[in-house]
Scaffold this motif. Structure first.
Motif, PDB file in Angstrom:
ATOM      1  N   ARG A   1     -16.757   5.596   1.585  1.00 59.60           N
ATOM      2  CA  ARG A   1     -15.879   5.154   2.662  1.00 59.60           C
ATOM      3  C   ARG A   1     -16.368   3.831   3.256  1.00 59.60           C
ATOM      4  O   ARG A   1     -15.569   2.924   3.523  1.00 59.60           O
ATOM      5  CB  ARG A   1     -15.816   6.230   3.747  1.00 59.60           C
ATOM      6  CG  ARG A   1     -14.989   5.831   4.968  1.00 59.60           C
ATOM      7  CD  ARG A   1     -14.975   6.946   6.000  1.00 59.60           C
ATOM      8  NE  ARG A   1     -16.320   7.395   6.326  1.00 59.60           N
ATOM      9  CZ  ARG A   1     -17.140   6.759   7.162  1.00 59.60           C
ATOM     10  NH1 ARG A   1     -16.750   5.632   7.736  1.00 59.60           N
ATOM     11  NH2 ARG A   1     -18.342   7.241   7.420  1.00 59.60           N
TER      12      ARG A   1
ATOM     13  N   ARG B   1     -15.413   0.979   0.885  1.00 68.52           N
ATOM     14  CA  ARG B   1     -13.989   0.647   0.981  1.00 68.52           C
ATOM     15  C   ARG B   1     -13.703  -0.116   2.274  1.00 68.52           C
ATOM     16  O   ARG B   1     -12.983  -1.118   2.273  1.00 68.52           O
ATOM     17  CB  ARG B   1     -13.149   1.921   0.939  1.00 68.52           C
ATOM     18  CG  ARG B   1     -12.992   2.538  -0.455  1.00 68.52           C
ATOM     19  CD  ARG B   1     -11.843   1.875  -1.192  1.00 68.52           C
ATOM     20  NE  ARG B   1     -11.596   2.516  -2.472  1.00 68.52           N
ATOM     21  CZ  ARG B   1     -10.641   3.402  -2.684  1.00 68.52           C
ATOM     22  NH1 ARG B   1      -9.852   3.794  -1.689  1.00 68.52           N
ATOM     23  NH2 ARG B   1     -10.444   3.911  -3.881  1.00 68.52           N
TER      24      ARG B   1
ATOM     25  N   ARG C   1     -12.145  -3.851   2.732  1.00 65.75           N
ATOM     26  CA  ARG C   1     -10.905  -4.001   3.495  1.00 65.75           C
ATOM     27  C   ARG C   1     -11.100  -4.970   4.658  1.00 65.75           C
ATOM     28  O   ARG C   1     -10.295  -5.882   4.871  1.00 65.75           O
ATOM     29  CB  ARG C   1     -10.436  -2.643   4.023  1.00 65.75           C
ATOM     30  CG  ARG C   1      -9.905  -1.676   2.964  1.00 65.75           C
ATOM     31  CD  ARG C   1      -9.475  -0.368   3.599  1.00 65.75           C
ATOM     32  NE  ARG C   1      -8.449  -0.615   4.600  1.00 65.75           N
ATOM     33  CZ  ARG C   1      -8.544  -0.233   5.882  1.00 65.75           C
ATOM     34  NH1 ARG C   1      -9.614   0.408   6.309  1.00 65.75           N
ATOM     35  NH2 ARG C   1      -7.563  -0.490   6.721  1.00 65.75           N
TER      36      ARG C   1
ATOM     37  N   SER D   1      -4.445  -2.697   3.458  1.00 62.36           N
ATOM     38  CA  SER D   1      -3.711  -1.447   3.655  1.00 62.36           C
ATOM     39  C   SER D   1      -3.549  -0.688   2.345  1.00 62.36           C
ATOM     40  O   SER D   1      -3.682   0.549   2.305  1.00 62.36           O
ATOM     41  CB  SER D   1      -2.326  -1.743   4.255  1.00 62.36           C
ATOM     42  OG  SER D   1      -2.444  -2.295   5.548  1.00 62.36           O
ATOM     43  N   ALA D   2      -3.284  -1.411   1.261  1.00 63.50           N
ATOM     44  CA  ALA D   2      -3.149  -0.760  -0.045  1.00 63.50           C
ATOM     45  C   ALA D   2      -4.453  -0.101  -0.462  1.00 63.50           C
ATOM     46  O   ALA D   2      -4.455   1.003  -1.020  1.00 63.50           O
ATOM     47  CB  ALA D   2      -2.696  -1.779  -1.086  1.00 63.50           C
TER      48      ALA D   2
ATOM     49  N   ALA E   1      -6.747   1.097   1.521  1.00 61.63           N
ATOM     50  CA  ALA E   1      -6.961   2.265   2.371  1.00 61.63           C
ATOM     51  C   ALA E   1      -6.229   3.486   1.826  1.00 61.63           C
ATOM     52  O   ALA E   1      -6.686   4.624   1.986  1.00 61.63           O
ATOM     53  CB  ALA E   1      -6.504   1.962   3.799  1.00 61.63           C
ATOM     54  N   GLU E   2      -5.091   3.255   1.184  1.00 62.60           N
ATOM     55  CA  GLU E   2      -4.264   4.359   0.699  1.00 62.60           C
ATOM     56  C   GLU E   2      -4.633   4.819  -0.707  1.00 62.60           C
ATOM     57  O   GLU E   2      -4.200   5.887  -1.141  1.00 62.60           O
ATOM     58  CB  GLU E   2      -2.797   3.941   0.730  1.00 62.60           C
ATOM     59  CG  GLU E   2      -2.276   3.656   2.139  1.00 62.60           C
ATOM     60  CD  GLU E   2      -0.921   2.985   2.132  1.00 62.60           C
ATOM     61  OE1 GLU E   2      -0.356   2.813   1.022  1.00 62.60           O
ATOM     62  OE2 GLU E   2      -0.431   2.628   3.217  1.00 62.60           O
ATOM     63  N   ALA E   3      -5.430   4.053  -1.437  1.00 67.02           N
ATOM     64  CA  ALA E   3      -5.762   4.396  -2.820  1.00 67.02           C
ATOM     65  C   ALA E   3      -6.727   5.578  -2.860  1.00 67.02           C
ATOM     66  O   ALA E   3      -7.669   5.639  -2.057  1.00 67.02           O
ATOM     67  CB  ALA E   3      -6.373   3.195  -3.527  1.00 67.02           C
ATOM     68  N   PRO E   4      -6.537   6.538  -3.761  1.00 71.10           N
ATOM     69  CA  PRO E   4      -7.455   7.676  -3.858  1.00 71.10           C
ATOM     70  C   PRO E   4      -8.835   7.229  -4.321  1.00 71.10           C
ATOM     71  O   PRO E   4      -8.982   6.222  -5.017  1.00 71.10           O
ATOM     72  CB  PRO E   4      -6.785   8.584  -4.890  1.00 71.10           C
ATOM     73  CG  PRO E   4      -5.899   7.685  -5.685  1.00 71.10           C
ATOM     74  CD  PRO E   4      -5.447   6.616  -4.742  1.00 71.10           C
TER      75      PRO E   4
END
Length: 227
Positions: A43, A46, A50, A103-104, A106-109
């Protein structure tokens, strides 16, 4: 185990056509998700990328470039059998572009698995670079990780092939006080990256002293790579 293949829309995998949109630099971010990295550390990585990409200071450096745009792809990797194109090539030229990219991501698994194959990461990133839909004046792979190559072929071979293809390999070693699979690295990680991972014109590395310091290290590294 079958090797995982790069998955993305066919248009994003095509070789750049003549007259492809130009960018100042093509940059592949290759990020370690091997088992030595737990959920909290994944986390933090990421969030570090970001926050760095969407940082107004980074966007300003992008805008000051000769073209005023970069091409960005985000790869996650573990053992020699696992590499994944998480975010395909995007052209970042404005704050809105950078915010949408963040944002993309943040949403990726996320995944965390297997061993550590920096050589596999570099081989995969070189293929991603070859398939970029933009025309870059420079080509850079930025590889981050908290361990040495312990899976796949020797990392120096993969590094040298990137350099021969005109790709500079930069490094972001993360100093982790936990031994990988119970074994201490043969040399300090920053020395290992210096000797075996980075290469090409202007190659450099920035050390993250721990995962909490990762975000600041990423921002400084992006500014230097883009500028």
């Amino acid at each position: 185990m079958r090797r995982r293949t790069l998955l993305a829309a066919p248009a994003l995998l095509a070789a750049p056509a003549r007259g492809a949109e130009p960018v100042d630099v093509l940059l592949v971010l290759a990020v370690d998700v091997s088992r030595s990295i737990d959920e909290d550390e994944a986390r933090l990585q990421r969030e570090g990328y970001r926050n760095a990409v969407s940082d107004p200071r980074v966007v300003e450096v992008v805008r000051r470039g000769m073209i005023g745009a970069i091409g960005l792809a985000y790869v996650e990797w573990a053992g020699f059998e696992y590499q994944r194109l998480v975010l395909p090539w995007s052209r970042i030229a404005t704050q809105a572009d950078a915010d949408a990219w963040a944002s993309a991501l943040a949403e990726a698994p996320r995944a965390s698995l297997s061993w550590t194959s920096i050589s596999g990461a570099l081989d995969f990133s070189r293929r991603v670079m070859e398939q970029a839909p933009f025309e870059g004046t420079r080509r850079v792979v930025d590889v981050s990780g908290d361990g040495v190559n312990n899976s796949g072929r020797p990392v120096t071979l993969a590094r040298d092939e990137c350099v021969a293809a005109g790709i500079t390999v930069n490094g972001l070693p993360i100093i982790n006080d936990r031994p990988t699979f119970g074994r201490a690295p043969p040399v300090p990680l920053d020395q290992y990256f210096q000797d075996s991972v980075i290469g090409g014109p202007g190659a450099f590395m920035i050390v993250a002293e721990d995962f909490d310091a990762f975000g600041s290290a990423v921002r400084r590294k992006l500014i230097r790579e883009i500028a």
